[in-house]
Design a protein around this motif. Structure first.
Motif, PDB file in Angstrom:
ATOM      1  N   ARG A  54      -0.215  43.165  20.405  1.00 62.99           N
ATOM      2  CA  ARG A  54       0.614  43.747  19.342  1.00 62.99           C
ATOM      3  C   ARG A  54      -0.338  44.256  18.254  1.00 62.99           C
ATOM      4  NH1 ARG A  54       6.099  42.507  17.207  1.00 62.99           N
ATOM      5  NH2 ARG A  54       6.055  43.030  14.996  1.00 62.99           N
ATOM      6  N   VAL A  55      -0.482  45.577  18.181  1.00 60.42           N
ATOM      7  CA  VAL A  55      -1.419  46.201  17.243  1.00 60.42           C
ATOM      8  C   VAL A  55      -0.632  46.716  16.045  1.00 60.42           C
ATOM      9  CG1 VAL A  55      -3.103  48.056  16.935  1.00 60.42           C
ATOM     10  CG2 VAL A  55      -2.973  46.828  19.133  1.00 60.42           C
ATOM     11  N   PRO A  56      -0.918  46.217  14.844  1.00 64.87           N
ATOM     12  CA  PRO A  56      -0.208  46.703  13.657  1.00 64.87           C
ATOM     13  C   PRO A  56      -0.421  48.209  13.470  1.00 64.87           C
ATOM     14  CG  PRO A  56      -1.500  44.748  13.144  1.00 64.87           C
ATOM     15  CD  PRO A  56      -1.901  45.188  14.518  1.00 64.87           C
ATOM     16  N   HIS A  57       0.667  48.900  13.115  1.00 65.38           N
ATOM     17  CA  HIS A  57       0.603  50.344  12.909  1.00 65.38           C
ATOM     18  C   HIS A  57       1.772  50.726  12.012  1.00 65.38           C
ATOM     19  CE1 HIS A  57      -0.716  54.361  13.584  1.00 65.38           C
ATOM     20  NE2 HIS A  57       0.245  54.713  14.428  1.00 65.38           N
ATOM     21  N   ASP A  58       1.697  51.888  11.417  1.00 66.66           N
ATOM     22  CA  ASP A  58       2.775  52.294  10.514  1.00 66.66           C
ATOM     23  C   ASP A  58       3.975  52.874  11.259  1.00 66.66           C
ATOM     24  OD1 ASP A  58       1.611  54.664  11.257  1.00 66.66           O
ATOM     25  OD2 ASP A  58       1.079  55.301   9.241  1.00 66.66           O
ATOM     26  N   CYS A  59       3.945  52.815  12.593  1.00 64.20           N
ATOM     27  CA  CYS A  59       5.100  53.221  13.402  1.00 64.20           C
ATOM     28  C   CYS A  59       5.034  52.517  14.743  1.00 64.20           C
ATOM     29  CB  CYS A  59       5.146  54.738  13.563  1.00 64.20           C
ATOM     30  SG  CYS A  59       3.643  55.456  14.190  1.00 64.20           S
ATOM     31  N   GLY A  60       6.100  52.653  15.506  1.00 61.83           N
ATOM     32  CA  GLY A  60       6.155  52.122  16.855  1.00 61.83           C
ATOM     33  C   GLY A  60       6.135  53.278  17.833  1.00 61.83           C
ATOM     34  N   VAL A  61       6.597  53.041  19.058  1.00 60.02           N
ATOM     35  CA  VAL A  61       6.712  54.113  20.042  1.00 60.02           C
ATOM     36  C   VAL A  61       8.142  54.193  20.537  1.00 60.02           C
ATOM     37  CG1 VAL A  61       4.304  54.048  20.796  1.00 60.02           C
ATOM     38  CG2 VAL A  61       6.000  52.650  21.985  1.00 60.02           C
ATOM     39  N   ILE A  62       8.503  55.361  20.998  1.00 59.19           N
ATOM     40  CA  ILE A  62       9.813  55.578  21.604  1.00 59.19           C
ATOM     41  C   ILE A  62       9.646  55.347  23.099  1.00 59.19           C
ATOM     42  CG2 ILE A  62      11.637  57.258  22.035  1.00 59.19           C
ATOM     43  CD1 ILE A  62      10.669  58.637  19.381  1.00 59.19           C
ATOM     44  N   ALA A  63      10.310  54.317  23.615  1.00 60.71           N
ATOM     45  CA  ALA A  63      10.120  53.944  25.016  1.00 60.71           C
ATOM     46  C   ALA A  63      11.287  53.088  25.482  1.00 60.71           C
ATOM     47  CB  ALA A  63       8.822  53.166  25.183  1.00 60.71           C
ATOM     48  N   HIS A  64      11.459  53.023  26.789  1.00 60.00           N
ATOM     49  CA  HIS A  64      12.493  52.153  27.348  1.00 60.00           C
ATOM     50  C   HIS A  64      12.007  50.704  27.370  1.00 60.00           C
ATOM     51  CE1 HIS A  64      16.085  51.145  29.559  1.00 60.00           C
ATOM     52  NE2 HIS A  64      15.355  50.505  30.450  1.00 60.00           N
ATOM     53  N   SER A  65      10.773  50.496  27.845  1.00 59.08           N
ATOM     54  CA  SER A  65      10.193  49.150  27.831  1.00 59.08           C
ATOM     55  C   SER A  65       9.492  48.961  26.487  1.00 59.08           C
ATOM     56  CB  SER A  65       9.204  49.011  28.996  1.00 59.08           C
ATOM     57  OG  SER A  65       8.088  49.866  28.789  1.00 59.08           O
ATOM     58  N   ASP A  66       8.413  48.181  26.468  1.00 55.27           N
ATOM     59  CA  ASP A  66       7.674  48.013  25.220  1.00 55.27           C
ATOM     60  C   ASP A  66       6.760  49.200  24.916  1.00 55.27           C
ATOM     61  OD1 ASP A  66       5.553  47.615  26.978  1.00 55.27           O
ATOM     62  OD2 ASP A  66       5.200  45.537  26.387  1.00 55.27           O
ATOM     63  N   GLY A  67       6.689  50.171  25.842  1.00 50.36           N
ATOM     64  CA  GLY A  67       5.936  51.396  25.606  1.00 50.36           C
ATOM     65  C   GLY A  67       4.430  51.236  25.577  1.00 50.36           C
ATOM     66  N   ASP A  68       3.897  50.262  26.294  1.00 49.20           N
ATOM     67  CA  ASP A  68       2.461  49.986  26.311  1.00 49.20           C
ATOM     68  C   ASP A  68       1.750  51.021  27.189  1.00 49.20           C
ATOM     69  OD1 ASP A  68      -0.128  48.898  26.780  1.00 49.20           O
ATOM     70  OD2 ASP A  68       0.624  46.880  26.403  1.00 49.20           O
ATOM     71  N   PRO A 107     -11.159  47.199  17.335  1.00 47.90           N
ATOM     72  CA  PRO A 107     -10.983  45.799  16.949  1.00 47.90           C
ATOM     73  C   PRO A 107     -10.102  44.995  17.912  1.00 47.90           C
ATOM     74  CG  PRO A 107     -10.634  47.252  15.062  1.00 47.90           C
ATOM     75  CD  PRO A 107     -10.736  48.126  16.283  1.00 47.90           C
ATOM     76  N   HIS A 108      -9.367  45.658  18.776  1.00 45.73           N
ATOM     77  CA  HIS A 108      -8.425  44.980  19.667  1.00 45.73           C
ATOM     78  C   HIS A 108      -8.838  45.054  21.142  1.00 45.73           C
ATOM     79  CE1 HIS A 108      -5.798  44.867  16.168  1.00 45.73           C
ATOM     80  NE2 HIS A 108      -6.083  46.143  16.001  1.00 45.73           N
ATOM     81  N   ALA A 109      -9.873  45.836  21.450  1.00 49.29           N
ATOM     82  CA  ALA A 109     -10.258  46.079  22.844  1.00 49.29           C
ATOM     83  C   ALA A 109     -10.629  44.795  23.580  1.00 49.29           C
ATOM     84  CB  ALA A 109     -11.396  47.088  22.908  1.00 49.29           C
ATOM     85  N   GLY A 110     -11.339  43.899  22.936  1.00 53.85           N
ATOM     86  CA  GLY A 110     -11.733  42.652  23.597  1.00 53.85           C
ATOM     87  C   GLY A 110     -10.538  41.812  24.005  1.00 53.85           C
ATOM     88  N   GLU A 111      -9.555  41.710  23.114  1.00 54.29           N
ATOM     89  CA  GLU A 111      -8.351  40.945  23.445  1.00 54.29           C
ATOM     90  C   GLU A 111      -7.578  41.617  24.570  1.00 54.29           C
ATOM     91  OE1 GLU A 111      -4.422  38.935  21.321  1.00 54.29           O
ATOM     92  OE2 GLU A 111      -5.692  40.268  20.132  1.00 54.29           O
ATOM     93  N   MET A 112      -7.495  42.945  24.547  1.00 56.34           N
ATOM     94  CA  MET A 112      -6.824  43.673  25.628  1.00 56.34           C
ATOM     95  C   MET A 112      -7.511  43.389  26.960  1.00 56.34           C
ATOM     96  SD  MET A 112      -6.160  47.438  24.037  1.00 56.34           S
ATOM     97  CE  MET A 112      -5.845  47.613  22.289  1.00 56.34           C
ATOM     98  N   ARG A 113      -8.833  43.483  26.967  1.00 54.63           N
ATOM     99  CA  ARG A 113      -9.595  43.231  28.196  1.00 54.63           C
ATOM    100  C   ARG A 113      -9.302  41.831  28.730  1.00 54.63           C
ATOM    101  NH1 ARG A 113     -15.460  43.553  27.282  1.00 54.63           N
ATOM    102  NH2 ARG A 113     -15.594  43.646  29.560  1.00 54.63           N
ATOM    103  N   GLY A 114      -9.270  40.856  27.839  1.00 56.81           N
ATOM    104  CA  GLY A 114      -9.020  39.476  28.260  1.00 56.81           C
ATOM    105  C   GLY A 114      -7.651  39.285  28.870  1.00 56.81           C
ATOM    106  N   LEU A 115      -6.626  39.863  28.247  1.00 56.41           N
ATOM    107  CA  LEU A 115      -5.260  39.735  28.775  1.00 56.41           C
ATOM    108  C   LEU A 115      -5.114  40.440  30.120  1.00 56.41           C
ATOM    109  CD1 LEU A 115      -3.155  40.232  25.517  1.00 56.41           C
ATOM    110  CD2 LEU A 115      -3.497  38.107  26.797  1.00 56.41           C
ATOM    111  N   ILE A 116      -5.673  41.646  30.216  1.00 53.74           N
ATOM    112  CA  ILE A 116      -5.578  42.395  31.478  1.00 53.74           C
ATOM    113  C   ILE A 116      -6.314  41.640  32.578  1.00 53.74           C
ATOM    114  CG2 ILE A 116      -6.252  44.520  32.653  1.00 53.74           C
ATOM    115  CD1 ILE A 116      -5.822  45.946  29.878  1.00 53.74           C
ATOM    116  N   ALA A 117      -7.507  41.154  32.282  1.00 49.93           N
ATOM    117  CA  ALA A 117      -8.275  40.391  33.278  1.00 49.93           C
ATOM    118  C   ALA A 117      -7.507  39.157  33.733  1.00 49.93           C
ATOM    119  CB  ALA A 117      -9.634  39.995  32.706  1.00 49.93           C
ATOM    120  N   ALA A 118      -6.900  38.450  32.792  1.00 49.34           N
ATOM    121  CA  ALA A 118      -6.127  37.251  33.140  1.00 49.34           C
ATOM    122  C   ALA A 118      -4.938  37.607  34.026  1.00 49.34           C
ATOM    123  CB  ALA A 118      -5.655  36.547  31.871  1.00 49.34           C
TER     124      ALA A 118
END
Length: 159
Positions: free
Chosen positions: A26-40, A109-120
């Protein structure tokens, strides 16, 4: 050695919200995305790369946006489904290279956490997962801050 390469690409427009989901983070941003799922876009591009390498269609075939079960769904579920398909077809993931295309939010700043979750989720070492970002130098829809995109490439190896 039997290997396969797949590539994936995903885009979502920005909309109301205060964060975007990227690589399961969950990356803080001044907006979200328009998507059916979580839009990742990171995980959607990754899934399309794996599905493409297996010649099993795309993420929309497996998780159609017309299906209410996937409304707001956590895209990590989609990745775990793809991991199961890899096993069923006797492939393992060699590596993944993912590029996020946006002006904002900052990805580094978030790439390391993303890598860890994807690897897991994929049951591989973190060093098999690359997540990086680029901008379009303020050109196009990402440059104007209208949305975010990601592309992914993966290598599969037959067990």
């Amino acid at each position: 050695m039997n290997i396969r390469i797949g590539q994936g690409y995903d885009v979502h427009a920005f909309g109301p919200g205060d964060h975007v989901m990227l690589g399961g983070v969950r990356v803080p941003h001044d907006c979200g995305v328009i998507a059916h799922s979580d839009g990742d876009v990171v995980l959607h591009a990754l899934c399309d790369a794996m599905l493409g390498a297996l010649a099993l269609g795309d993420i929309g075939k497996h998780f159609p946006p017309s299906d209410p079960r996937w409304k707001g769904a956590d895209s990590r579920l989609f990745v775990r489904h793809c991991k199961q398909l890899l096993a069923e077809h006797r492939y393992t993931l060699g590596n993944v290279d993912i590029t996020v295309v946006c002006e904002r939010p900052r990805i580094g700043p978030h790439a390391g956490e993303m890598r860890g979750l994807i690897a897991a989720d994929l049951g591989v070492a973190v060093d098999a997962i690359s997540v990086k970002a680029t901008t379009t130098e303020k050109l196009g829809f990402t440059g104007r801050g209208e949305g975010i995109a990601a592309q992914a490439v993966c290598l599969l190896v037959r067990e």
